[in-house]
Design an enzyme around this catalytic site. Structure first.
Site, PDB file in Angstrom:
ATOM      1  N   GLY A   1       0.813  -1.227   0.000  1.00 22.56           N
ATOM      2  CA  GLY A   1       0.000   0.000   0.000  1.00 22.56           C
ATOM      3  C   GLY A   1       0.839   1.266   0.000  1.00 22.56           C
ATOM      4  O   GLY A   1       0.525   2.233   0.688  1.00 22.56           O
ATOM      5  N   LEU A   2       1.887   1.270  -0.813  1.00 24.90           N
ATOM      6  CA  LEU A   2       2.861   2.366  -0.747  1.00 24.90           C
ATOM      7  C   LEU A   2       2.543   3.551  -1.647  1.00 24.90           C
ATOM      8  O   LEU A   2       3.169   4.598  -1.519  1.00 24.90           O
ATOM      9  CB  LEU A   2       4.254   1.831  -1.148  1.00 24.90           C
ATOM     10  CG  LEU A   2       4.818   0.698  -0.288  1.00 24.90           C
ATOM     11  CD1 LEU A   2       6.098   0.161  -0.910  1.00 24.90           C
ATOM     12  CD2 LEU A   2       5.090   1.198   1.121  1.00 24.90           C
TER      13      LEU A   2
ATOM     14  N   PHE B   1       0.141   6.203  -2.690  1.00 23.96           N
ATOM     15  CA  PHE B   1      -1.016   7.091  -2.570  1.00 23.96           C
ATOM     16  C   PHE B   1      -1.357   7.655  -3.960  1.00 23.96           C
ATOM     17  O   PHE B   1      -0.465   8.157  -4.652  1.00 23.96           O
ATOM     18  CB  PHE B   1      -0.683   8.226  -1.592  1.00 23.96           C
ATOM     19  CG  PHE B   1      -1.764   9.241  -1.427  1.00 23.96           C
ATOM     20  CD1 PHE B   1      -2.996   8.878  -0.907  1.00 23.96           C
ATOM     21  CD2 PHE B   1      -1.556  10.567  -1.811  1.00 23.96           C
ATOM     22  CE1 PHE B   1      -4.013   9.815  -0.765  1.00 23.96           C
ATOM     23  CE2 PHE B   1      -2.570  11.518  -1.673  1.00 23.96           C
ATOM     24  CZ  PHE B   1      -3.798  11.140  -1.147  1.00 23.96           C
TER      25      PHE B   1
ATOM     26  N   SER C   1      -2.948  -0.224  -5.524  1.00 19.82           N
ATOM     27  CA  SER C   1      -1.916  -0.378  -4.482  1.00 19.82           C
ATOM     28  C   SER C   1      -2.538  -0.198  -3.098  1.00 19.82           C
ATOM     29  O   SER C   1      -2.295  -0.986  -2.185  1.00 19.82           O
ATOM     30  CB  SER C   1      -0.793   0.642  -4.722  1.00 19.82           C
ATOM     31  OG  SER C   1      -0.121   0.975  -3.535  1.00 19.82           O
TER      32      SER C   1
ATOM     33  N   HIS D   1       9.570   4.826  -1.843  1.00 22.72           N
ATOM     34  CA  HIS D   1      10.037   3.471  -2.207  1.00 22.72           C
ATOM     35  C   HIS D   1      10.565   3.423  -3.633  1.00 22.72           C
ATOM     36  O   HIS D   1      11.453   2.656  -3.948  1.00 22.72           O
ATOM     37  CB  HIS D   1       8.931   2.422  -1.987  1.00 22.72           C
ATOM     38  CG  HIS D   1       7.774   2.480  -2.938  1.00 22.72           C
ATOM     39  ND1 HIS D   1       6.838   3.495  -2.938  1.00 22.72           N
ATOM     40  CD2 HIS D   1       7.368   1.640  -3.924  1.00 22.72           C
ATOM     41  CE1 HIS D   1       5.929   3.271  -3.863  1.00 22.72           C
ATOM     42  NE2 HIS D   1       6.233   2.148  -4.487  1.00 22.72           N
ATOM     43  N   ARG D   2      10.027   4.284  -4.515  1.00 17.98           N
ATOM     44  CA  ARG D   2      10.455   4.269  -5.913  1.00 17.98           C
ATOM     45  C   ARG D   2      11.691   5.150  -6.118  1.00 17.98           C
ATOM     46  O   ARG D   2      12.472   4.921  -7.042  1.00 17.98           O
ATOM     47  CB  ARG D   2       9.297   4.689  -6.819  1.00 17.98           C
ATOM     48  CG  ARG D   2       8.062   3.776  -6.638  1.00 17.98           C
ATOM     49  CD  ARG D   2       7.442   3.354  -7.923  1.00 17.98           C
ATOM     50  NE  ARG D   2       8.341   2.640  -8.784  1.00 17.98           N
ATOM     51  CZ  ARG D   2       8.037   2.210 -10.012  1.00 17.98           C
ATOM     52  NH1 ARG D   2       6.853   2.460 -10.496  1.00 17.98           N
ATOM     53  NH2 ARG D   2       8.897   1.547 -10.748  1.00 17.98           N
TER      54      ARG D   2
ATOM     55  N   GLU E   1       8.753  10.248 -14.149  1.00 19.42           N
ATOM     56  CA  GLU E   1       8.310   8.854 -14.019  1.00 19.42           C
ATOM     57  C   GLU E   1       8.621   8.043 -15.275  1.00 19.42           C
ATOM     58  O   GLU E   1       8.085   6.962 -15.489  1.00 19.42           O
ATOM     59  CB  GLU E   1       6.813   8.816 -13.698  1.00 19.42           C
ATOM     60  CG  GLU E   1       6.421   9.556 -12.427  1.00 19.42           C
ATOM     61  CD  GLU E   1       6.614   8.752 -11.140  1.00 19.42           C
ATOM     62  OE1 GLU E   1       6.310   7.545 -11.132  1.00 19.42           O
ATOM     63  OE2 GLU E   1       7.086   9.338 -10.138  1.00 19.42           O
TER      64      GLU E   1
ATOM     65  N   HIS F   1      -0.465   7.705 -13.724  1.00 15.90           N
ATOM     66  CA  HIS F   1       0.472   7.848 -14.846  1.00 15.90           C
ATOM     67  C   HIS F   1      -0.360   7.984 -16.120  1.00 15.90           C
ATOM     68  O   HIS F   1      -1.458   7.418 -16.210  1.00 15.90           O
ATOM     69  CB  HIS F   1       1.357   6.592 -15.018  1.00 15.90           C
ATOM     70  CG  HIS F   1       2.424   6.435 -13.998  1.00 15.90           C
ATOM     71  ND1 HIS F   1       2.737   5.214 -13.423  1.00 15.90           N
ATOM     72  CD2 HIS F   1       3.284   7.324 -13.452  1.00 15.90           C
ATOM     73  CE1 HIS F   1       3.731   5.373 -12.575  1.00 15.90           C
ATOM     74  NE2 HIS F   1       4.086   6.638 -12.568  1.00 15.90           N
TER      75      HIS F   1
ATOM     76  N   ASP G   1       0.059   6.401 -18.785  1.00 16.17           N
ATOM     77  CA  ASP G   1      -0.168   5.098 -19.428  1.00 16.17           C
ATOM     78  C   ASP G   1      -1.310   4.309 -18.780  1.00 16.17           C
ATOM     79  O   ASP G   1      -1.560   3.167 -19.127  1.00 16.17           O
ATOM     80  CB  ASP G   1       1.131   4.273 -19.529  1.00 16.17           C
ATOM     81  CG  ASP G   1       1.660   3.773 -18.193  1.00 16.17           C
ATOM     82  OD1 ASP G   1       1.021   4.006 -17.159  1.00 16.17           O
ATOM     83  OD2 ASP G   1       2.732   3.128 -18.199  1.00 16.17           O
TER      84      ASP G   1
ATOM     85  N   CYS H   1       2.947  -1.400 -17.975  1.00 19.83           N
ATOM     86  CA  CYS H   1       3.860  -0.974 -16.894  1.00 19.83           C
ATOM     87  C   CYS H   1       5.067  -1.882 -16.830  1.00 19.83           C
ATOM     88  O   CYS H   1       6.132  -1.483 -16.380  1.00 19.83           O
ATOM     89  CB  CYS H   1       3.177  -1.072 -15.531  1.00 19.83           C
ATOM     90  SG  CYS H   1       1.750  -0.054 -15.333  1.00 19.83           S
TER      91      CYS H   1
HETATM   92  N1  LIG Z   1       1.753   2.832 -14.709  1.00 17.09           N
HETATM   93  C1  LIG Z   1       2.996   2.372 -14.695  1.00 17.09           C
HETATM   94  N2  LIG Z   1       3.754   2.575 -15.701  1.00 17.09           N
HETATM   95  N3  LIG Z   1       3.515   1.736 -13.619  1.00 17.09           N
HETATM   96  C2  LIG Z   1       2.782   1.240 -12.522  1.00 17.09           C
HETATM   97  C3  LIG Z   1       3.590   1.386 -11.285  1.00 17.09           C
HETATM   98  C4  LIG Z   1       2.864   0.856 -10.074  1.00 17.09           C
HETATM   99  C5  LIG Z   1       3.590   1.224  -8.817  1.00 17.09           C
HETATM  100  N4  LIG Z   1       2.980   0.528  -7.698  1.00 17.09           N
HETATM  101  C6  LIG Z   1       3.611   0.467  -6.518  1.00 17.09           C
HETATM  102  O1  LIG Z   1       4.704   0.936  -6.311  1.00 17.09           O
HETATM  103  C7  LIG Z   1       2.837  -0.216  -5.375  1.00 17.09           C
HETATM  104  C8  LIG Z   1       3.738  -0.887  -4.379  1.00 17.09           C
HETATM  105  C9  LIG Z   1       2.995  -1.305  -3.144  1.00 17.09           C
HETATM  106  O2  LIG Z   1       2.004  -0.686  -2.769  1.00 17.09           O
HETATM  107  O3  LIG Z   1       3.458  -2.278  -2.507  1.00 17.09           O
HETATM  108  C10 LIG Z   1       3.553   2.742  -8.589  1.00 17.09           C
HETATM  109  O4  LIG Z   1       2.548   3.226  -8.048  1.00 17.09           O
HETATM  110  O5  LIG Z   1       4.519   3.423  -8.983  1.00 17.09           O
END
Ligand SMILES: N=C(N)NCCC[C@H](NC(=O)CCC(=O)O)C(=O)O
Length: 446
Positions: free
Chosen positions: A20-21, A23, A28, A137-138, A174, A250, A252, A369
């Protein structure tokens, strides 16, 4: 000269989990703390790669990152043995700990922005890793992403690698998730469409109010400058702030393009008509297919739930285009009806192929993705590290590697298990040999 679009899919890492990282990313948040299956996730991804390769497409793979990220936890003051770092971080700060365990590098559409050589001033393929500043986290990914890209595209004559943009929200970037290249032919100069969520230096401009706009106009412009793109070859459009507030984090998630096709929801863009007109003008005389999906056929909510636009549109060796869609699209009446109709409309898109990528979908990641597109000519393709390209043998090796190292199920408590760290590092060390990447991970450089 031959020309290809190669999809480089992210291999799902051994700590794939739902924390759930993100928002603003509805899936997620909805699946926070669900139990995951790293093995099933990695295999779903590999099956998609193999299927595209079997369709006659060039298919590559990008290695995942090292998680838990012990180096990041140490940087934040957790100390002692690796086991002690894990234990104290999990106990003292669950959120930081979970962020440092995410396998989010699997979504390689966010790894980088790529400009093919036909578009760039120096005639090389340019890569800028995304800084992903909006989510902690990203934001841990860009450095190692850069290492992996350099080891995959290891030839200075053909490939130019830039440092990610400054780590600051003003330059939130991104990557390819907000970038679509339209062209008549992969090897001919195209128009690169950059989609941003807000203006960093002008708060008077429209912006979402509920969820964050992760990408700024200023970041898009910086990437275009770095890549040496010409003004005639670039269009900037703003994502509709209202759809960001509904969960379109995003571009996409609401639009996708390939060659002379742009497939998008009617609510995708702010000042849509002006932007599409500029796109059409810069695209030139050859036909550009603008396929707009009306809200009364597919709602924004259904698009987000099913990821209708997070599909891959690919050109098959026959010249026809096909859509690679998640099975979630097949399971939704309105979306299935739309896709059934789309292939009869006389556009270049002639068929749909459904894939089960539910392990990724639960974190908000669809087929698109999971892949980074790199358009190349035959000389450039020859310069790619060949071990990162998927064929029957490499597919079999990677499947075996997953079977040997990945757990069937993973729950939050498992992430603090020091044995998982050892398993992950052992797996990644072996993977770097399989893919001939050299030492790309911090644990290999200590
Ligand atoms: N649309 C594209 N291109 N990418 C999707 C990325 C999903 C990613 N989910 C996460 O990082 C969730 C991780 C978690 O909640 O454990 C994000 O939100 O950045």
């Amino acid at each position: 000269m031959k020309q290809f679009e190669v999809n480089f899919d992210g291999l799902v890492g051994p700590t794939h989990n739902y924390a759930g990282l993100s928002f603003g990313n509805v899936a997620s948040l909805n699946n926070a703390n669900a139990v995951s299956s790293p093995k099933q996730a990695a295999k779903q991804g590999l099956l998609k790669m193999k299927a595209l390769s079997d369709m006659g497409m060039m298919q590559g793979v990008l290695a995942p990152q090292e998680r838990p990220d012990i180096a990041a936890l140490r940087r934040l003051g957790f100390s002692g043995s690796d086991a002690r770092v894990l234990e104290s971080a999990a106990k003292q700060s669950r959120e930081i700990f979970l962020a440092c365990c995410s396998a989010s590098s699997m979504w390689t559409a966010n790894a980088a922005t790529v400009s093919p050589s036909a578009d760039t001033a120096d005639g090389r393929v340019h890569f800028t890793p995304a800084n992903l500043t909006n989510k902690f986290h990203r934001s841990l990914e860009p450095q190692v992403t850069g290492n992996i890209l350099k080891a995959t595209f290891a030839n200075e004559k053909h490939f130019a690698h830039h440092l990610h943009l400054p780590d600051n929200e003003h330059f939130g970037d991104e990557g390819a998730a907000n970038h679509t290249r339209l062209c008549s032919d992969y090897s001919h100069a195209g128009v690169e469409l950059f989609v941003y969520g807000r203006h960093a230096f002008d708060p008077s401009k429209p912006a979402p109010t509920k969820f964050p706009a992760r990408q700024t106009l200023e970041a898009c412009q910086a990437v275009a400058r770095l890549h040496g793109l010409s003004e005639e070859g670039v269009v900037y459009m703003q994502q509709n702030p209202d759809v960001i507030d509904q969960g379109v984090f995003h571009n996409d998630v609401i639009a996708v393009g390939n060659q002379n096709v742009l497939f998008y929801h009617d609510q995708a863009f702010y000042k849509k008509d002006a932007g599409l007109k500029e796109l059409q003008t810069k695209f030139g005389d050859s036909p550009l297919h603008l396929i707009e999906v009306p809200t009364d056929e597919v709602s924004v909510q259904d698009a987000i739930k099913t990821y209708l636009f997070n599909t891959q549109i690919i050109t098959l060796p026959s010249g026809d285009m096909t859509i690679i869609a998640p099975t979630d699209c097949e399971e939704n009446d309105a979306v299935k009806r739309y896709l059934d109709k789309l292939v009869t409309l006389g556009t270049p898109i002639k068929s749909v192929n459904y894939f089960d990528v539910k392990q990724s979908m639960r974190n908000g990641g669809g087929p698109a993705c999971l892949r980074l597109r790199v358009a190349m000519n035959d000389q450039e393709l020859d310069a790619v590290n060949p071990s990162t390209l998927i064929n029957d043998m490499q597919f079999a090796r990677l499947n075996k590697w997953v079977d040997k190292h990945y757990r069937d199920v993973l729950a939050e408590d498992d992430l603090r298990d020091p044995q998982l760290l050892i398993e992950s590092r052992t797996a990644l060390d072996e993977l770097t040999q399989l893919l001939k990447l050299g030492s790309v991970y911090p644990f290999q450089q200590d």
